[in-house]
Design a protein around this motif. Structure first.
Motif, short mmCIF file in Angstrom:
data_model
loop_
_atom_site.label_atom_id
_atom_site.label_comp_id
_atom_site.label_asym_id
_atom_site.label_seq_id
_atom_site.Cartn_x
_atom_site.Cartn_y
_atom_site.Cartn_z
N ARG A 198 0.82 -1.20 0.00
CA ARG A 198 0.00 0.00 0.00
C ARG A 198 0.86 1.26 0.00
O ARG A 198 0.53 2.26 -0.62
CB ARG A 198 -0.96 -0.05 1.19
CG ARG A 198 -2.00 -1.14 1.01
CD ARG A 198 -2.92 -1.28 2.21
NE ARG A 198 -4.04 -2.15 1.91
CZ ARG A 198 -4.07 -3.45 2.19
NH1 ARG A 198 -3.04 -4.02 2.77
NH2 ARG A 198 -5.13 -4.18 1.89
N ARG A 217 2.12 1.49 -3.65
CA ARG A 217 1.09 1.95 -4.58
C ARG A 217 1.08 3.47 -4.66
O ARG A 217 1.06 4.07 -5.74
CB ARG A 217 -0.30 1.46 -4.15
CG ARG A 217 -0.56 0.00 -4.40
CD ARG A 217 -1.87 -0.43 -3.77
NE ARG A 217 -3.03 0.22 -4.39
CZ ARG A 217 -4.25 0.22 -3.86
NH1 ARG A 217 -4.46 -0.38 -2.68
NH2 ARG A 217 -5.25 0.81 -4.48
N VAL A 272 -3.91 -3.77 -5.84
CA VAL A 272 -3.62 -2.79 -6.89
C VAL A 272 -4.85 -2.69 -7.80
O VAL A 272 -5.44 -3.70 -8.18
CB VAL A 272 -2.39 -3.23 -7.70
CG1 VAL A 272 -2.18 -2.32 -8.91
CG2 VAL A 272 -1.14 -3.23 -6.81
N ASP A 299 -4.58 2.68 -10.32
CA ASP A 299 -3.55 3.30 -9.50
C ASP A 299 -2.53 4.05 -10.35
O ASP A 299 -2.06 5.12 -9.96
CB ASP A 299 -2.81 2.24 -8.68
CG ASP A 299 -3.66 1.65 -7.56
OD1 ASP A 299 -4.74 2.19 -7.30
OD2 ASP A 299 -3.22 0.66 -6.96
#
Length: 339
Positions: free
Chosen positions: A156, A159, A185, A196
């Motif tokens: 996370r 990302r 994702v 993303d």
């Protein structure tokens, strides 16, 4: 029926991942404000300490801290060393591993969040990762290609890092690949990009570079309230606020590291404590349900879901296909060097 060896050993790995070794960890090196859990040439490095590879790996570990605060401190604790050795150590054969210590949201805060929530704590953790990334680029990268490796909270963080600091920036050209495991994702429905990351696609070929591999593993169909595999319907305030997409226009990316072109059923190769197991196979689920890597084969159904079925085999996400991931990084490294 006797429990197959693969289930017994992989289940044991869960205990390793959630327990700390009762040994003192040597101090990690710090420079430019970064404390490095792993860095090339470091004595006693849990990731191996290799310094002669042609590319680097930048690893952000999952939720592992046993500290009793909301955010961890910068200690290179035994539990961090354990998980880094299991997840990032095998990649030492192909890359120089850099892994910063960051003030992650702790296990205690994850399962017993404070009244004010953990959004601010996520922001603090993310800023540490950004600072370490900038330090790495400025002082250690030297123009080499880099593989980003993350799991769970680490994924996370990555990302947001790719979205904010890499995609569309000059450093995008140095991205060999990103292994973003166990962190949902997002891509636009029916696409390999557009969620993303506007321009960083899913990997669909073994020798493809500048792409993403992502999945969350389950050994049975995820329950309706699964924690993984579905695009969030509302902004995910448990993450770095305001940076990631949500809603019905997106779907969770699943890439089978053993079958990138089709994400079809294929043998996967688990690695635990240096031992490889080849009794499992996996495929990415599709359609309107959760998109996850469904793992099957002798012993798969005996792997425990911790803490419950909504998590699937989250703690073993990386280990279940680790040799496949290592082989992919080796192939991508060669392709990047040829390019």
């Amino acid at each position: 029926m006797r429990i197959p060896a693969v289930a017994s050993v992989l289940s044991g790995a869960i205990l390793t991942l959630v327990s700390a070794f009762l040994v003192a960890a040597p101090p990690a090196a710090a420079d430019s404000g970064t404390t490095w859990l792993c860095r090339p040439g470091q004595s006693g490095d849990p990731c191996g300490g290799r310094s002669g590879a042609p590319i680097d790996c930048f690893y952000v570990y999952p939720t592992a801290s046993l500290e009793q605060s909301t955010n961890a401190d910068f200690a290179t604790s035994a539990e961090l060393r354990t998980v880094a050795g299991m997840q990032a150590g095998p990649f030492d054969a192909d890359c120089n591993v850099w892994a910063p210590v960051y003030r992650q949201v702790t296990l205690k805060a994850l399962f017993n969040p404070p009244a004010e929530g953990v959004a601010a704590a996520r922001d603090l953790a993310y800023q540490d990762v950004v600072n370490a990334w900038n330090d790495y680029l400025a002082n250690h990268n030297g123009g080499r290609g880099v593989v980003l490796i993350g799991h769970s909270q680490g994924t996370r963080m990555l990302r947001s890092l790719i979205r904010n600091e890499i995609d569309g920036k000059p450093v995008r050209a140095q991205l060999v690949s990103a292994l973003l495991i166990g962190g949902d994702v997002l891509v636009a429905k029916g696409s390999t990009t557009g969620g993303d990351f506007p321009t960083v696609p899913a990997c669909t070929e073994v020798a493809q570079t500048g792409c993403v591999i992502a999945y969350s593993s389950f050994t049975r169909t995820p329950p309706a309230n699964t924690r993984f595999g579905r695009s969030p319907a509302t902004p995910d305030v448990s993450e770095v606020r305001g940076t990631l997409p949500y809603g019905p226009g997106y779907e969770v990316l699943c890439t089978n590291p053993a079958s990138l072109r089709d994400n079809a059923d294929a043998p996967i190769h688990a690695v635990v404590a240096g031992r490889e197991f080849d009794t499992l196979h996996a495929r990415c689920t599709t359609g309107d349900g959760p998109h996850v890597l469904l793992v099957e084969g002798p012993g798969a159904g005996l792997l425990p879901a911790v803490p419950d079925q909504t998590w699937g085999t989250h703690l073993l996400d990386t280990n279940l296909a680790q040799q496949d991931l290592v082989d992919l990084v080796a192939a991508q490294s060669l392709a990047y060097q040829r390019r």
